[in-house]
Design a protein around this motif. Structure first.
Motif, PDB file in Angstrom:
ATOM      1  N   GLY A   1      37.935  58.587   9.577  1.00 39.32           N
ATOM      2  CA  GLY A   1      37.338  59.647   8.769  1.00 39.32           C
ATOM      3  C   GLY A   1      38.363  60.351   7.901  1.00 39.32           C
ATOM      4  N   THR A   2      39.548  60.623   8.463  1.00 36.00           N
ATOM      5  CA  THR A   2      40.609  61.266   7.680  1.00 36.00           C
ATOM      6  C   THR A   2      41.035  60.391   6.512  1.00 36.00           C
ATOM      7  N   ALA A   3      41.197  59.093   6.762  1.00 36.13           N
ATOM      8  CA  ALA A   3      41.608  58.170   5.699  1.00 36.13           C
ATOM      9  C   ALA A   3      40.580  58.137   4.565  1.00 36.13           C
ATOM     10  N   MET A   4      39.310  58.240   4.917  1.00 36.39           N
ATOM     11  CA  MET A   4      38.253  58.172   3.907  1.00 36.39           C
ATOM     12  C   MET A   4      38.289  59.369   2.954  1.00 36.39           C
ATOM     13  N   GLN A   5      38.725  60.528   3.427  1.00 40.88           N
ATOM     14  CA  GLN A   5      38.684  61.735   2.593  1.00 40.88           C
ATOM     15  C   GLN A   5      40.068  62.322   2.341  1.00 40.88           C
ATOM     16  N   LEU A   6      41.124  61.560   2.602  1.00 38.74           N
ATOM     17  CA  LEU A   6      42.468  62.132   2.564  1.00 38.74           C
ATOM     18  C   LEU A   6      42.835  62.686   1.195  1.00 38.74           C
ATOM     19  N   GLU A   7      42.387  62.058   0.131  1.00 40.14           N
ATOM     20  CA  GLU A   7      42.750  62.512  -1.218  1.00 40.14           C
ATOM     21  C   GLU A   7      42.247  63.932  -1.507  1.00 40.14           C
ATOM     22  N   ARG A   8      41.268  64.384  -0.744  1.00 39.18           N
ATOM     23  CA  ARG A   8      40.747  65.735  -0.962  1.00 39.18           C
ATOM     24  C   ARG A   8      41.755  66.811  -0.531  1.00 39.18           C
ATOM     25  N   ALA A   9      42.763  66.401   0.247  1.00 38.72           N
ATOM     26  CA  ALA A   9      43.774  67.370   0.703  1.00 38.72           C
ATOM     27  C   ALA A   9      44.826  67.648  -0.360  1.00 38.72           C
ATOM     28  N   ARG A  10      44.874  66.823  -1.417  1.00 36.93           N
ATOM     29  CA  ARG A  10      45.856  67.054  -2.487  1.00 36.93           C
ATOM     30  C   ARG A  10      45.489  68.341  -3.233  1.00 36.93           C
ATOM     31  N   GLY A  11      46.517  69.114  -3.529  1.00 40.73           N
ATOM     32  CA  GLY A  11      46.301  70.417  -4.135  1.00 40.73           C
ATOM     33  C   GLY A  11      46.424  71.505  -3.088  1.00 40.73           C
ATOM     34  N   ALA A  12      45.701  71.338  -1.972  1.00 40.36           N
ATOM     35  CA  ALA A  12      45.849  72.286  -0.864  1.00 40.36           C
ATOM     36  C   ALA A  12      47.162  72.042  -0.124  1.00 40.36           C
ATOM     37  N   HIS A  13      47.650  70.796  -0.185  1.00 40.49           N
ATOM     38  CA  HIS A  13      48.913  70.425   0.454  1.00 40.49           C
ATOM     39  C   HIS A  13      49.737  69.612  -0.540  1.00 40.49           C
ATOM     40  N   PRO A  14      51.068  69.651  -0.455  1.00 39.33           N
ATOM     41  CA  PRO A  14      51.893  68.884  -1.390  1.00 39.33           C
ATOM     42  C   PRO A  14      51.683  67.380  -1.218  1.00 39.33           C
ATOM     43  N   ASP A  15      51.963  66.647  -2.282  1.00 39.42           N
ATOM     44  CA  ASP A  15      51.768  65.201  -2.251  1.00 39.42           C
ATOM     45  C   ASP A  15      52.579  64.548  -1.128  1.00 39.42           C
ATOM     46  N   GLU A  16      53.769  65.075  -0.874  1.00 43.87           N
ATOM     47  CA  GLU A  16      54.613  64.494   0.179  1.00 43.87           C
ATOM     48  C   GLU A  16      53.931  64.555   1.540  1.00 43.87           C
ATOM     49  N   ALA A  17      53.270  65.672   1.828  1.00 42.34           N
ATOM     50  CA  ALA A  17      52.581  65.829   3.112  1.00 42.34           C
ATOM     51  C   ALA A  17      51.387  64.883   3.209  1.00 42.34           C
ATOM     52  N   VAL A  18      50.633  64.773   2.135  1.00 41.56           N
ATOM     53  CA  VAL A  18      49.463  63.887   2.134  1.00 41.56           C
ATOM     54  C   VAL A  18      49.897  62.433   2.278  1.00 41.56           C
ATOM     55  N   ASP A  19      50.941  62.058   1.559  1.00 41.10           N
ATOM     56  CA  ASP A  19      51.451  60.683   1.674  1.00 41.10           C
ATOM     57  C   ASP A  19      52.002  60.414   3.070  1.00 41.10           C
ATOM     58  N   GLY A  20      52.592  61.462   3.703  1.00 43.99           N
ATOM     59  CA  GLY A  20      53.085  61.302   5.068  1.00 43.99           C
ATOM     60  C   GLY A  20      51.963  61.030   6.051  1.00 43.99           C
ATOM     61  N   VAL A  21      50.832  61.724   5.894  1.00 48.41           N
ATOM     62  CA  VAL A  21      49.677  61.476   6.755  1.00 48.41           C
ATOM     63  C   VAL A  21      49.150  60.062   6.554  1.00 48.41           C
ATOM     64  N   ARG A  22      49.101  59.624   5.297  1.00 51.66           N
ATOM     65  CA  ARG A  22      48.642  58.254   5.052  1.00 51.66           C
ATOM     66  C   ARG A  22      49.564  57.241   5.725  1.00 51.66           C
ATOM     67  N   ALA A  23      50.884  57.526   5.701  1.00 53.52           N
ATOM     68  CA  ALA A  23      51.843  56.626   6.352  1.00 53.52           C
ATOM     69  C   ALA A  23      51.586  56.560   7.858  1.00 53.52           C
ATOM     70  N   VAL A  24      51.314  57.718   8.476  1.00 54.74           N
ATOM     71  CA  VAL A  24      51.033  57.752   9.910  1.00 54.74           C
ATOM     72  C   VAL A  24      49.771  56.955  10.237  1.00 54.74           C
TER      73      VAL A  24
ATOM     74  N   ALA B   1      45.044  66.682   7.931  1.00 53.62           N
ATOM     75  CA  ALA B   1      43.846  65.935   8.326  1.00 53.62           C
ATOM     76  C   ALA B   1      42.627  66.856   8.373  1.00 53.62           C
ATOM     77  N   ARG B   2      42.800  68.066   8.914  1.00 54.64           N
ATOM     78  CA  ARG B   2      41.678  69.014   8.977  1.00 54.64           C
ATOM     79  C   ARG B   2      41.204  69.398   7.584  1.00 54.64           C
ATOM     80  N   THR B   3      42.151  69.648   6.685  1.00 58.01           N
ATOM     81  CA  THR B   3      41.771  69.977   5.307  1.00 58.01           C
ATOM     82  C   THR B   3      40.984  68.842   4.674  1.00 58.01           C
ATOM     83  N   ALA B   4      41.464  67.617   4.888  1.00 53.16           N
ATOM     84  CA  ALA B   4      40.794  66.454   4.297  1.00 53.16           C
ATOM     85  C   ALA B   4      39.366  66.314   4.820  1.00 53.16           C
ATOM     86  N   LEU B   5      39.177  66.524   6.115  1.00 54.50           N
ATOM     87  CA  LEU B   5      37.857  66.333   6.705  1.00 54.50           C
ATOM     88  C   LEU B   5      36.881  67.432   6.303  1.00 54.50           C
TER      89      LEU B   5
END
Length: 525
Positions: A278-301, A222-226
């Motif tokens: 805010g995290t949901a709005m920019q979450l895709e920006r975390a891809r690359g810095a974090h694996p897709d599984e982690a980003v998808d997990g945050v979206r699920a939460v 979430a911090r990376t995305a923001l």
């Protein structure tokens, strides 16, 4: 066990489950035993130093502040278990804190400071273990027997209400006949027994170790995305999150006029709501810095948190059966029954025994009769459909209780038996929302976040009580009271219809969102 049973998830029931279920039955007797006599004790004994007209309002304030604490501390318990000590150790040590809180209530029943200290310790202990017990049940299952988990969660919830039923029926009698020291001491003894039973099964449990520090955890993603920059794009999500932080600071600044509990809870809600958006709005920006599984997990939460937020109005209605409904019952005609030649008069707090009694009837009825019948009709009672329907039933219960209040305000004597129908409607709503929510919260949460996700589920109750405190504070305002007077109903009746409308609106939005929610399966392999 056949290979087919393993593949279908219908493997054998874990042998350690009875220890956890027995613990929960004793712990729930302990909790509801003290909670269900808290409001009448405050009004009749501890708050006698207040003017008579202020005691009921202050008792409701104390009660819902306590409930807020009980359902806030799951955040602490979930974090400690997931990151440091594991579920078993956290449950055991916080259970001892829980026992100490009960001891304070029994010893200092005539001392406000000592009694409130006991309430704090019970809130810390009960709240801290609350998400962990439910998650600990889920840890005992894997893919080979996961279908048995639903049965156990229903048994688990049935045992909660088994303990609650006898506590609700007996504790008001002990309070009346033997005084508060005995009435609060008995729940303490049951909590000590619960701790011993839980400890006895320590060598049989499956212990899922705490997750190690994760560079791709929910908060880090979430911090990376923001904070991430993207060429040519603004950081709108970060702006939204900062607005939430500013709102939280402003809420805390209002502590003097709002009271610390309302201000702190409002600040927490603003941080979670705006931070999540805010995290949901920019979450895709975390891809690359974090694996897709982690980003998808945050979206699920984040998707799960929306469900939890929409359930909060249900809890604002449900927990008032132990405050607002008792206050109403104090002004009703007490029914008297004859049994074996002896007369027995119900006291207002005992009406709460209807709730767990009906739960124990409705859970097997739903599983053995109602749900199979719906499936034969081609209607699958999915968790989100059940929860939507449950919120509607809770709203209907408050329409009925409000109508009873209007009749009482008009001078018509009303028996406490008129509360049976709203209790039945509210209990049906509870079975469809709460029992289902425990299973939903565990199955939908990513493996590394189960304790915290269960804590967020219980935090929904904290927010529900926050709505109650806000409404109660609002109706003390002269301008609001004058507006209510123009409606032709009393303040308490207006509040009842307000909460009914609040729940109807929540049910509509919840049902709409449920059609867009994609279920997942996060049981262990």
């Amino acid at each position: 066990m056949s290979q087919l049973e393993k593949q279908d998830g219908n493997g054998p029931m874990p042998r350690q489950i009875p220890f956890i279920v027995g613990t929960e039955g004793c712990e729930r007797f302990s909790f509801y035993g003290m909670r269900n006599i808290l409001t009448p004790f405050l009004i009749s004994t501890l708050l006698l130093f207040l003017p008579e007209g202020d005691r009921a309002s202050e008792a409701k304030h104390v009660f819902h502040t306590f409930v807020i604490g009980v359902y806030f501390f799951p955040l602490l318990g979930g974090w400690l278990a997931d990151r440091f000590f594991g579920k078993y150790d956290t449950i055991f040590w916080l259970s001892l804190v829980y026992c100490a809180g009960h001891a304070c209530l029994a010893i200092w029943d005539d001392n406000v400071t000592g009694f409130y200290t006991g309430l704090f310790l019970i809130a810390l202990g009960s709240g801290g273990i609350k998400p962990l017990i439910s998650a600990f049940v889920g840890d005992q299952f894997d893919q080979t027997n996961k279908k048995k988990a639903k049965i156990v969660y229903d048994i688990f919830y049935w045992m909660i209400n088994f303990g609650s039923f006898f506590a609700s029926l007996l504790m008001p009698i002990f309070l009346k006949d033997f005084g508060p020291s005995i009435a609060f001491g008995i729940p303490g003894a049951l909590m000590f027994i619960a701790t011993i039973v839980f400890w006895s099964g320590r060598k049989k449990y499956i212990h899922v170790p705490p997750a190690p520090p994760d560079p791709h955890s929910f908060t880090r993603v979430a911090r990376t995305a923001l904070l991430a920059h993207k060429p040519g794009q603004s950081r709108t999500g970060l702006t939204v999150a900062l607005l939430g932080a500013a709102g939280a600071v402003a809420a805390l600044a209002m502590s003097y006029s709002w009271g610390f509990v309302i201000a702190a809870c409002t600040a927490l809600v603003l941080l979670l709501a705006f931070g999540s958006i805010g995290t949901a709005m920019q979450l895709e920006r975390a891809r690359g810095a974090h694996p897709d599984e982690a980003v998808d997990g945050v979206r699920a939460v984040l998707r799960i948190l929306i469900v939890f937020a929409l359930v909060t109005p249900f809890f604002s209605l449900f927990d008032q059966k132990a405050s607002t409904w008792i206050v109403q019952a104090n002004d009703m005609v007490k029914p008297t029954f004859s049994l074996f030649g002896s007369s027995f008069t119900f006291v207002p707090a005992q009406m709460q025994a209807l709730n767990p009694m009906l739960v124990m009837i409705l859970i097997p009825f739903n599983n053995l009769v109602l749900y199979p019948a719906l499936r034969r009709m081609g209607i699958e009672p999915t968790p989100l459909r059940r929860m939507t329907t449950g919120i509607v039933f809770s709203a209907l219960s408050w329409i009925v209780i409000g109508s009873v209040q209007v009749a009482m305000d008009g001078g018509t004597p009303m028996s406490m038996t008129w509360q049976i129908l709203p209790y039945a409607l509210l209990t049906l709503g509870e079975v469809l929302v709460s029992a289902t929510g425990l299973e939903f919260a565990y199955s939908q949460s990513p493996p590394s976040m189960k304790g915290v996700i269960m804590a967020f589920w219980f935090l929904a109750t904290t927010v529900g009580s926050l709505w109650v405190l806000i409404v109660n504070a609002s109706v003390k305002n002269d301008v609001v009271i004058a507006k209510i007077a123009t409606s032709g109903v009393s303040v308490i009746a207006f509040q009842m219809f307000f909460f009914a409308g609040f729940a109807f609106l929540a049910a509509f939005v919840f049902g709409w969102y449920a059609t867009r929610y994609k279920m997942v399966d996060n049981y262990r392999n």
